[in-house]
Write an enzyme that holds these catalytic residues in place. Structure first.
Site, mmCIF file in Angstrom:
data_model
loop_
_atom_site.group_PDB
_atom_site.id
_atom_site.type_symbol
_atom_site.label_atom_id
_atom_site.label_comp_id
_atom_site.label_asym_id
_atom_site.label_seq_id
_atom_site.Cartn_x
_atom_site.Cartn_y
_atom_site.Cartn_z
ATOM 1 N N ALA A 205 36.752 38.405 46.821
ATOM 2 C CA ALA A 205 37.468 38.951 45.662
ATOM 3 C C ALA A 205 37.628 40.419 45.637
ATOM 4 C CB ALA A 205 37.502 38.344 44.647
ATOM 5 N N ARG B 176 56.693 42.070 79.956
ATOM 6 C CA ARG B 176 57.104 41.948 78.422
ATOM 7 C C ARG B 176 57.070 40.283 78.092
ATOM 8 N NH1 ARG B 176 62.028 45.346 77.388
ATOM 9 N NH2 ARG B 176 61.891 44.062 75.578
ATOM 10 N N ARG C 134 35.900 51.443 49.115
ATOM 11 C CA ARG C 134 35.552 52.443 50.125
ATOM 12 C C ARG C 134 36.064 52.362 51.426
ATOM 13 N NH1 ARG C 134 29.140 50.619 49.175
ATOM 14 N NH2 ARG C 134 30.533 49.049 48.244
ATOM 15 N N LYS D 106 40.172 44.458 52.175
ATOM 16 C CA LYS D 106 38.981 44.557 53.206
ATOM 17 C C LYS D 106 38.789 43.412 54.244
ATOM 18 C CE LYS D 106 34.653 44.936 51.632
ATOM 19 N NZ LYS D 106 33.359 45.398 51.224
ATOM 20 N N LEU E 170 32.245 34.934 49.453
ATOM 21 C CA LEU E 170 32.737 35.852 48.368
ATOM 22 C C LEU E 170 33.688 36.815 49.052
ATOM 23 C CD1 LEU E 170 29.785 36.738 46.527
ATOM 24 C CD2 LEU E 170 31.021 34.696 46.340
ATOM 25 N N THR F 167 29.114 39.705 41.855
ATOM 26 C CA THR F 167 29.099 38.743 42.888
ATOM 27 C C THR F 167 28.605 37.529 42.032
ATOM 28 O OG1 THR F 167 26.994 39.537 42.973
ATOM 29 C CG2 THR F 167 28.736 40.270 44.762
ATOM 30 N N ASN G 270 18.524 42.553 50.972
ATOM 31 C CA ASN G 270 19.240 41.497 50.572
ATOM 32 C C ASN G 270 20.639 41.607 51.366
ATOM 33 O OD1 ASN G 270 20.441 39.203 49.479
ATOM 34 N ND2 ASN G 270 21.407 40.409 47.730
HETATM 35 C C1 UD1 Z 1 25.699 42.915 47.742
HETATM 36 C C2 UD1 Z 1 24.668 42.491 46.621
HETATM 37 C C3 UD1 Z 1 23.139 43.516 47.457
HETATM 38 C C4 UD1 Z 1 23.436 43.184 49.104
HETATM 39 C C5 UD1 Z 1 24.744 43.313 49.564
HETATM 40 C C6 UD1 Z 1 24.803 43.096 51.100
HETATM 41 C C7 UD1 Z 1 24.915 41.950 44.717
HETATM 42 C C8 UD1 Z 1 24.690 42.307 43.295
HETATM 43 N N1 UD1 Z 1 24.481 42.759 45.501
HETATM 44 O O1 UD1 Z 1 26.162 44.356 47.232
HETATM 45 O O2 UD1 Z 1 22.150 42.914 46.980
HETATM 46 O O3 UD1 Z 1 22.212 44.005 49.661
HETATM 47 O O4 UD1 Z 1 25.710 42.811 48.982
HETATM 48 O O5 UD1 Z 1 25.893 43.375 51.771
HETATM 49 O O6 UD1 Z 1 25.199 40.831 44.968
HETATM 50 N N2 UD1 Z 1 32.859 40.413 45.420
HETATM 51 C C9 UD1 Z 1 33.549 39.535 44.722
HETATM 52 N N3 UD1 Z 1 33.750 39.740 43.477
HETATM 53 C C10 UD1 Z 1 33.334 40.646 42.761
HETATM 54 C C11 UD1 Z 1 32.319 41.403 43.531
HETATM 55 C C12 UD1 Z 1 32.242 41.277 44.799
HETATM 56 O O7 UD1 Z 1 34.306 38.701 45.260
HETATM 57 O O8 UD1 Z 1 33.176 40.572 41.579
HETATM 58 C C13 UD1 Z 1 32.694 40.147 47.071
HETATM 59 C C14 UD1 Z 1 33.023 41.226 47.637
HETATM 60 O O9 UD1 Z 1 34.414 40.984 48.204
HETATM 61 C C15 UD1 Z 1 32.094 41.130 49.049
HETATM 62 C C16 UD1 Z 1 30.726 40.654 48.541
HETATM 63 O O10 UD1 Z 1 31.266 40.073 47.336
HETATM 64 O O11 UD1 Z 1 32.571 40.354 49.916
HETATM 65 C C17 UD1 Z 1 29.920 41.636 48.313
HETATM 66 O O12 UD1 Z 1 30.243 42.672 47.088
HETATM 67 P P1 UD1 Z 1 30.156 44.115 47.423
HETATM 68 O O13 UD1 Z 1 30.598 44.771 46.188
HETATM 69 O O14 UD1 Z 1 30.267 44.626 48.585
HETATM 70 O O15 UD1 Z 1 28.426 44.012 47.097
HETATM 71 P P2 UD1 Z 1 27.470 45.112 47.331
HETATM 72 O O16 UD1 Z 1 27.472 46.255 46.507
HETATM 73 O O17 UD1 Z 1 27.389 45.496 48.843
HETATM 74 CA CA CA Z 2 29.038 44.944 50.500
#
Ligand code: UD1
Ligand code: CA
Length: 454
Positions: free
Chosen positions: A10, A332, A15, A22, A8, A79, A170
């Site tokens: 996207a 260089r 932050r 990122k 994942l 996610t 998680n």
């Molecule tokens: C997520 C988990 C959380 C876990 C944490 C660990 C969920 C709902 N929560 O939270 O339980 O403890 O990761 O790091 O899954 N992403 C997408 N598309 C989206 C949203 C996110 O591709 O619509 C990707 C982000 O780029 C990232 C990953 O999913 O690589 C996690 O997303 P992020 O928003 O960081 O989730 P957390 O709030 O950290």
């Molecule tokens: Ca995260």
């Protein structure tokens, strides 16, 4: 059993407060997402699908060399929604899919293999990679029932008073049985604090359907995710320690492993000593028995055995055996320095070859030149390689002695066994065995000072 993975990647990463997506921020010299991809490749996983959205084109370009597949998530609705966008990748496949996050670069081969084998041996529908954290902050919490079995995952923002106290978190990384995952995705909703489709809700749905869900816990260091630049520095430190430990285990001496910055793809030979405050980058190879004193930056270079380097910068070049470099030298790109060469203080070498045994001891610039063996460059020699429009080449044959403060105006050739008088400006070929003097003769005007009442 068939294995594939989805990463994942996207999310916006707001932050991070950055113009760079990122996933493309680097940890020990490599993009976070490429750390994940490279680790999965080491586990012999061929089918890797990356879900892209924010900065999609940049993430695609940044991962191009890894030959992965892509799914696009146009709007970031969570996610769970991200995995829905990878449905085409999963459709028709039978076996296990592991899901990782592009912002979790610290995952190791051992852990990935452990996750797959635990999942498959126990025939779970889903296996969550978890960790116990003293301060679980914003991670999702693993909620277990009276029999200590995983019931569900609750996001930090949706936790009640009891749930928030749970220390098992998680990681956001899982294995799923592909068919079970596909059948639950359509049942996800966004009735939660963030109004998102949570992948974590799949767990509760599977449990309610009577399916088996497992959890493997691993050290926090493996699953630490990066959401801010503070966390980026934390990940960098964890990775740096791993890299430095690996080198020490291979026989490298690090005087102070807390203050050496070595990128992940660097190779170093045994009994090489590295002092603090050194930065070694890219695909650099340093062979056995070298000494790297403080204050060096070495990038994409090959350093042969028994080389000593002090406070110098070496970029995309090769340094031969038993050569010494520095202090304060700058080598260089595209330079090839031979064996037993001396590159001394305030010497700059650019795109040049320097033959074995040649000494360039101080305050000298050598650019676009081919220098032979056993030459001696006097202090302050300058190869005048640039006429303001074009760069030209200089050739210096073996055993030549270049006097102090010589200019070699390129293109020019100095043949072997020659001698150039100090202060010469050489514009024409110096033939073999010749002495070249190219400067104005000295005139002494007797008693000039007295006559002029000075
Ligand atoms: C997520 C988990 C959380 C876990 C944490 C660990 C969920 C709902 N929560 O939270 O339980 O403890 O990761 O790091 O899954 N992403 C997408 N598309 C989206 C949203 C996110 O591709 O619509 C990707 C982000 O780029 C990232 C990953 O999913 O690589 C996690 O997303 P992020 O928003 O960081 O989730 P957390 O709030 O950290
Ligand atoms: Ca995260």
């Amino acid at each position: 059993m068939y294995k594939c993975t989805i990463i994942l990647a996207a999310g916006q990463g707001s932050r991070m407060k950055s113009d760079i997506p990122k996933m493309l921020h680097k940890v020990c010299g490599k993009e976070m997402i490429n750390h994940v991809i490279d680790t999965l490749r080491k586990c012999d996983i061929e089918d890797i699908d990356v879900v892209i959205g924010n900065g999609a084109e940049k993430v695609k370009a940044g991962t191009e060399s890894r030959k992965v597949q892509y799914s696009v998530q146009k709007e970031q609705l969570g996610t769970g929604h991200a995995v829905m966008c990878a449905e085409d990748f999963l459709k028709g496949k039978k076996g296990t899919v592991a899901i990782f996050v592009g912002d979790g670069p610290l995952i190791t081969k051992t852990t990935v293999e452990k996750l797959f084998s635990y999942h498959e041996e126990n025939q779970y529908s889903a296996t969550i990679l978890t960790s116990i954290m003293e301060n679980p902050a914003k991670y999702g919490r693993i909620i277990r029932n009276e029999e200590n079995q995983v019931e569900k995952i609750v996001e930090f923002k949706d936790c009640n008073e009891e749930e928030v106290k749970v220390k098992e978190i998680n990681s956001g990384m899982y294995c799923f049985d592909i068919e079970s995952l596909l059948s639950t995705l359509s049942k996800l909703n966004n009735n939660n604090n963030q109004g998102e489709y949570y992948l974590t809700d799949v767990i509760e749905i599977l449990k309610k359907e009577g399916k088996k869900v497992g959890a493997v816990d691993v050290p926090v260091d493996e699953i630490t995710a990066v959401n801010s630049k503070v966390e980026l520095a934390v990940a960098e430190e964890i990775m740096r320690k791993r890299i430095n430990k690996k080198h020490m285990e291979n026989g490298v001496i690090l005087i102070d492993p807390n203050n050496v910055y070595i990128n992940c793809d660097v190779e170093i030979g045994k009994d090489t000593i590295i002092y603090p405050n050194n930065v070694i980058e890219g695909k650099t190879v340093i062979k056995d028995n070298c000494t790297i004193y403080p204050g060096c930056r070495i990038k994409d270079s090959v350093i042969e055995e028994n080389v000593t380097i002090q406070s110098s910068v070496i970029m995309e070049s090769t340094v031969g055996k038993e050569t010494t470099v520095g202090p304060f030298a700058y080598i260089r790109p595209q330079s090839v320095i031979g064996n037993k060469v001396k590159i001394g203080d305030f010497v700059e070498v650019k795109k040049s070859q320097i033959g074995d045994g040649t000494k360039i001891s101080h305050l000298t610039y050598i650019g676009d030149a081919e220098v032979g063996k056993n030459c001696n460059f006097g202090c302050g020699t300058v190869v005048v390689n640039y006429d303001g429009v074009n760069k030209h080449k200089t050739i210096v044959g073996d055993n030549s002695f270049i006097g102090c403060n010589t200019n070699l105006v390129s293109p020019v050739e100095v043949e072997s066994n020659t001698y150039i008088a100090a202060g010469s400006t050489i514009t024409e070929k110096v033939p073999e065995n010749a002495l070249a003097i190219a400067r104005a003769r000295q005139i002494n005007k007797e008693n000039w000072v007295k006559k002029n009442n000075k």
